[in-house]
Each structure stands twice: as C-alpha cells, then as structure tokens.
Design a protein around this motif. Sequence first.
Motif, PDB file in Angstrom:
ATOM      1  N   LYS A 171       0.819  -1.215   0.000  1.00 65.00           N
ATOM      2  CA  LYS A 171       0.000   0.000   0.000  1.00 65.00           C
ATOM      3  C   LYS A 171       0.853   1.265   0.000  1.00 65.00           C
ATOM      4  O   LYS A 171       0.391   2.313   0.459  1.00 65.00           O
ATOM      5  CB  LYS A 171      -0.913   0.000   1.230  1.00 65.00           C
ATOM      6  CG  LYS A 171      -2.029  -1.019   1.187  1.00 65.00           C
ATOM      7  CD  LYS A 171      -3.101  -0.613   0.186  1.00 65.00           C
ATOM      8  CE  LYS A 171      -4.276  -1.558   0.192  1.00 65.00           C
ATOM      9  NZ  LYS A 171      -5.267  -1.200  -0.828  1.00 65.00           N
ATOM     10  N   LEU A 172       2.069   1.192  -0.511  1.00 62.35           N
ATOM     11  CA  LEU A 172       2.970   2.318  -0.369  1.00 62.35           C
ATOM     12  C   LEU A 172       2.461   3.556  -1.085  1.00 62.35           C
ATOM     13  O   LEU A 172       2.654   4.679  -0.600  1.00 62.35           O
ATOM     14  CB  LEU A 172       4.364   1.948  -0.879  1.00 62.35           C
ATOM     15  CG  LEU A 172       5.489   2.908  -0.472  1.00 62.35           C
ATOM     16  CD1 LEU A 172       5.546   3.078   1.035  1.00 62.35           C
ATOM     17  CD2 LEU A 172       6.827   2.421  -1.008  1.00 62.35           C
ATOM     18  N   ASN A 173       1.788   3.389  -2.233  1.00 62.59           N
ATOM     19  CA  ASN A 173       1.286   4.591  -2.911  1.00 62.59           C
ATOM     20  C   ASN A 173       0.205   5.275  -2.076  1.00 62.59           C
ATOM     21  O   ASN A 173       0.133   6.506  -2.010  1.00 62.59           O
ATOM     22  CB  ASN A 173       0.778   4.261  -4.318  1.00 62.59           C
ATOM     23  CG  ASN A 173      -0.519   3.466  -4.311  1.00 62.59           C
ATOM     24  OD1 ASN A 173      -0.744   2.631  -3.432  1.00 62.59           O
ATOM     25  ND2 ASN A 173      -1.358   3.706  -5.296  1.00 62.59           N
ATOM     26  N   CYS A 174      -0.631   4.486  -1.394  1.00 61.31           N
ATOM     27  CA  CYS A 174      -1.655   5.070  -0.522  1.00 61.31           C
ATOM     28  C   CYS A 174      -1.027   5.717   0.709  1.00 61.31           C
ATOM     29  O   CYS A 174      -1.497   6.749   1.191  1.00 61.31           O
ATOM     30  CB  CYS A 174      -2.646   3.994  -0.096  1.00 61.31           C
ATOM     31  SG  CYS A 174      -3.618   3.304  -1.445  1.00 61.31           S
ATOM     32  N   ILE A 175       0.038   5.104   1.210  1.00 64.88           N
ATOM     33  CA  ILE A 175       0.710   5.647   2.388  1.00 64.88           C
ATOM     34  C   ILE A 175       1.365   6.983   2.065  1.00 64.88           C
ATOM     35  O   ILE A 175       1.245   7.956   2.828  1.00 64.88           O
ATOM     36  CB  ILE A 175       1.759   4.645   2.919  1.00 64.88           C
ATOM     37  CG1 ILE A 175       1.057   3.384   3.442  1.00 64.88           C
ATOM     38  CG2 ILE A 175       2.609   5.272   4.017  1.00 64.88           C
ATOM     39  CD1 ILE A 175       1.993   2.224   3.715  1.00 64.88           C
ATOM     40  N   THR A 176       2.051   7.068   0.922  1.00 66.00           N
ATOM     41  CA  THR A 176       2.677   8.330   0.557  1.00 66.00           C
ATOM     42  C   THR A 176       1.627   9.404   0.291  1.00 66.00           C
ATOM     43  O   THR A 176       1.835  10.586   0.599  1.00 66.00           O
ATOM     44  CB  THR A 176       3.593   8.162  -0.669  1.00 66.00           C
ATOM     45  OG1 THR A 176       2.860   7.553  -1.743  1.00 66.00           O
ATOM     46  CG2 THR A 176       4.793   7.295  -0.333  1.00 66.00           C
ATOM     47  N   ALA A 177       0.481   8.999  -0.269  1.00 68.57           N
ATOM     48  CA  ALA A 177      -0.620   9.954  -0.468  1.00 68.57           C
ATOM     49  C   ALA A 177      -1.143  10.441   0.871  1.00 68.57           C
ATOM     50  O   ALA A 177      -1.403  11.639   1.062  1.00 68.57           O
ATOM     51  CB  ALA A 177      -1.742   9.300  -1.273  1.00 68.57           C
ATOM     52  N   CYS A 178      -1.291   9.529   1.818  1.00 74.68           N
ATOM     53  CA  CYS A 178      -1.768   9.881   3.157  1.00 74.68           C
ATOM     54  C   CYS A 178      -0.812  10.853   3.840  1.00 74.68           C
ATOM     55  O   CYS A 178      -1.238  11.836   4.458  1.00 74.68           O
ATOM     56  CB  CYS A 178      -1.922   8.603   3.980  1.00 74.68           C
ATOM     57  SG  CYS A 178      -2.457   8.852   5.679  1.00 74.68           S
ATOM     58  N   ILE A 179       0.485  10.596   3.708  1.00 73.43           N
ATOM     59  CA  ILE A 179       1.492  11.475   4.319  1.00 73.43           C
ATOM     60  C   ILE A 179       1.415  12.871   3.716  1.00 73.43           C
ATOM     61  O   ILE A 179       1.461  13.882   4.438  1.00 73.43           O
ATOM     62  CB  ILE A 179       2.898  10.874   4.134  1.00 73.43           C
ATOM     63  CG1 ILE A 179       3.041   9.599   4.968  1.00 73.43           C
ATOM     64  CG2 ILE A 179       3.973  11.889   4.516  1.00 73.43           C
ATOM     65  CD1 ILE A 179       4.292   8.799   4.663  1.00 73.43           C
ATOM     66  N   GLN A 180       1.278  12.926   2.403  1.00 75.79           N
ATOM     67  CA  GLN A 180       1.211  14.232   1.743  1.00 75.79           C
ATOM     68  C   GLN A 180      -0.017  15.013   2.202  1.00 75.79           C
ATOM     69  O   GLN A 180       0.059  16.222   2.441  1.00 75.79           O
ATOM     70  CB  GLN A 180       1.192  14.035   0.225  1.00 75.79           C
ATOM     71  CG  GLN A 180       1.390  15.310  -0.555  1.00 75.79           C
ATOM     72  CD  GLN A 180       1.460  15.057  -2.048  1.00 75.79           C
ATOM     73  OE1 GLN A 180       0.682  15.614  -2.820  1.00 75.79           O
ATOM     74  NE2 GLN A 180       2.374  14.204  -2.458  1.00 75.79           N
ATOM     75  N   ALA A 181      -1.153  14.333   2.337  1.00 75.01           N
ATOM     76  CA  ALA A 181      -2.364  15.000   2.802  1.00 75.01           C
ATOM     77  C   ALA A 181      -2.207  15.469   4.243  1.00 75.01           C
ATOM     78  O   ALA A 181      -2.614  16.588   4.595  1.00 75.01           O
ATOM     79  CB  ALA A 181      -3.563  14.061   2.675  1.00 75.01           C
TER      80      ALA A 181
END
Length: 313
Positions: A171-181
């Motif tokens: 889920k790394l793409n979702c995790i990086t998106a979450c961090i950015q948000a």
Amino acid sequence: MADNIHDVQIDPRNLNILISVNGTLTPRAEAMVSVFDSGFILGDGVWEGLRMVKGGVPFLREHIERLYEGAKAIFMDIGLTPDELVKRLFDCLDANRMEDGVHIRLMVTRGVKATPYQDPRVTIGKPTIVIIPEYKTPNPEKSAKGLSLHTVNVRRGYPDVQDQKLNSHSKLNCITACIQAANAGADEALMLDPHGFVATCNSTHFFIVRRGELWTSTGQYCIPGITRGNMIRLAKDLGIPVFEKPFSLYDVYGADEAFVTGTFAGLIPVRVIDGRPVRNPLSTEDWSGAGPVSRRLSEAYKALCVKDARRSL
C-alpha cells in the motif's frame, strides 16, 4: 489538527484481546509473525477489513469473495476453504466474547520464506493467516463535522504497473498519499487517476452530489469497494440518479455535497476539499457536515448493515 478516517478513542478492552495467528489464539502482547514472513519482507499478501454488528458481519460473502479473488490474482492458495476461514474468524470473535462495535483486520500472506527474496518458490510452509479484532467505532464528532481532503500528486496507476483493484498488503502509494495530505493539514488524500480524473481517496471511496445526482469514479483505479457498491445500490433504490463516470476537480469544487465511504466508518461527510468548503451556495438549508442526500444514504446504509449481518456464507 487533522485526523483520519480511523480517528477513534482508545478502548482499554483491546489490551486483552486474543489474536488468531494461523488458528492459534494468542494474547495481543504476544502475537507475532516471523521476520521471514512474505508480508513483512515484501508486502506479499491480501487482506480484508470487516465489521461486527449485532453478532454478525455485514456483507460477509462479499468480503470473503474479494479476499479469495485477490489471492487467486496473485497465485496464492489460502489453504482453507471459505467456510473454514469463516469458522476461524468467528472462533476468534467468540473467544473474545465480541458482539458489536468491532472492526476486524483479516490478513493472509504467502507465508514464511527460506530467505529474504521475492520469488514465491522460496516460500516454505503454508500461508500466514492473522485475524485481529478490535473494539473500534468511528469518532462521532468526525462523523458529524466531516473530513477535509487534499488532492495529492500521487496517482492511482495503470493496472499493468500494479492493479489498483487488488487489495494487497503493498500500500505504499496510498501511504505516501496519506502522508502528503497529512502534511497539508488534511484528514484524507484525494487521488487522481493517470488521466487526471478523480479516482478515490487513500483509504476510502469518494462520492459527490451535484444537482441531486450522485457521482463516483468509474472504479477502474480503485479496489472494488463493498461499501461503495452498496451505496450505489441504495441510491438507486431510493430513486437517486447515480453515475459511475470520469469527472475532474472542477466538478468536485462545484459539488453540493461530498462524502467518503468505507467498511470501518460507513459514510463520512466531507466539509472541505483543497481549502474549498463543500456546500451548494444556492441552497436555503443550513446544514453542517452531511447534506440531505448524504443523510438519506447514511441512514439507509446503517439499516442495511443490521439486516445483512450474518455468521456464515
């Protein structure tokens, strides 16, 4: 300060829960898997999030079907029949004497490897199956107030790179998106597809209401959400026009209502997107959080969860 969709109060009962690790019930503090497990080394596995409502699990068949479909897609044999897996699930819930207000994470990895390497042929033994049930309910303040979303530059990619329909441990793409948000001060990330249309959020599905119509993405760049599918069906039953279609941020910014959906929280309204308040400026109704369409769908969904809660396939 921004929170997230899983913003909950810590329940002290969770300190003493039993976790099922390959069928063995283990106290939370002692539950563990090998450092050679495929899930730890590579994120190689599939999972489901489920809820327990009044003694049963709503949409149990759909969740189990999605789990086995995902396992088949990555050429992984779970090692149990669906009925055997469901029995193991309820053995864990019953051992914890759980009945309601429970969120469950059901995880299956390819199993322990002989050495840290991606090739499935170096996997030894059977898949690792872990079931973690927790007393966990959505924060009522967040449900009433609504979430803030931030559109990130992390995209939901093409299926020939990694199919976004696969509910995998990777889920790394979702995790990086979450961090950015989170760094932008938002609760959840709004993610676009490779063409620039709205796809989904990092951990939930996204809907807007425009002029009485319910819009959501085509579904080609997100997991086949079970709550998402139920919202679409409920909208049709309620006579609300619903469309699965490509739409852009322009459409989002002009929406009358917006909300996200997921197994954990059901329907949560969205109050602001990229700094823009979500509300029809021509409406005479003064609402906070969920708008009229969102409220109708939320109540219908809660009733459906109770109606569909079951203990077998």
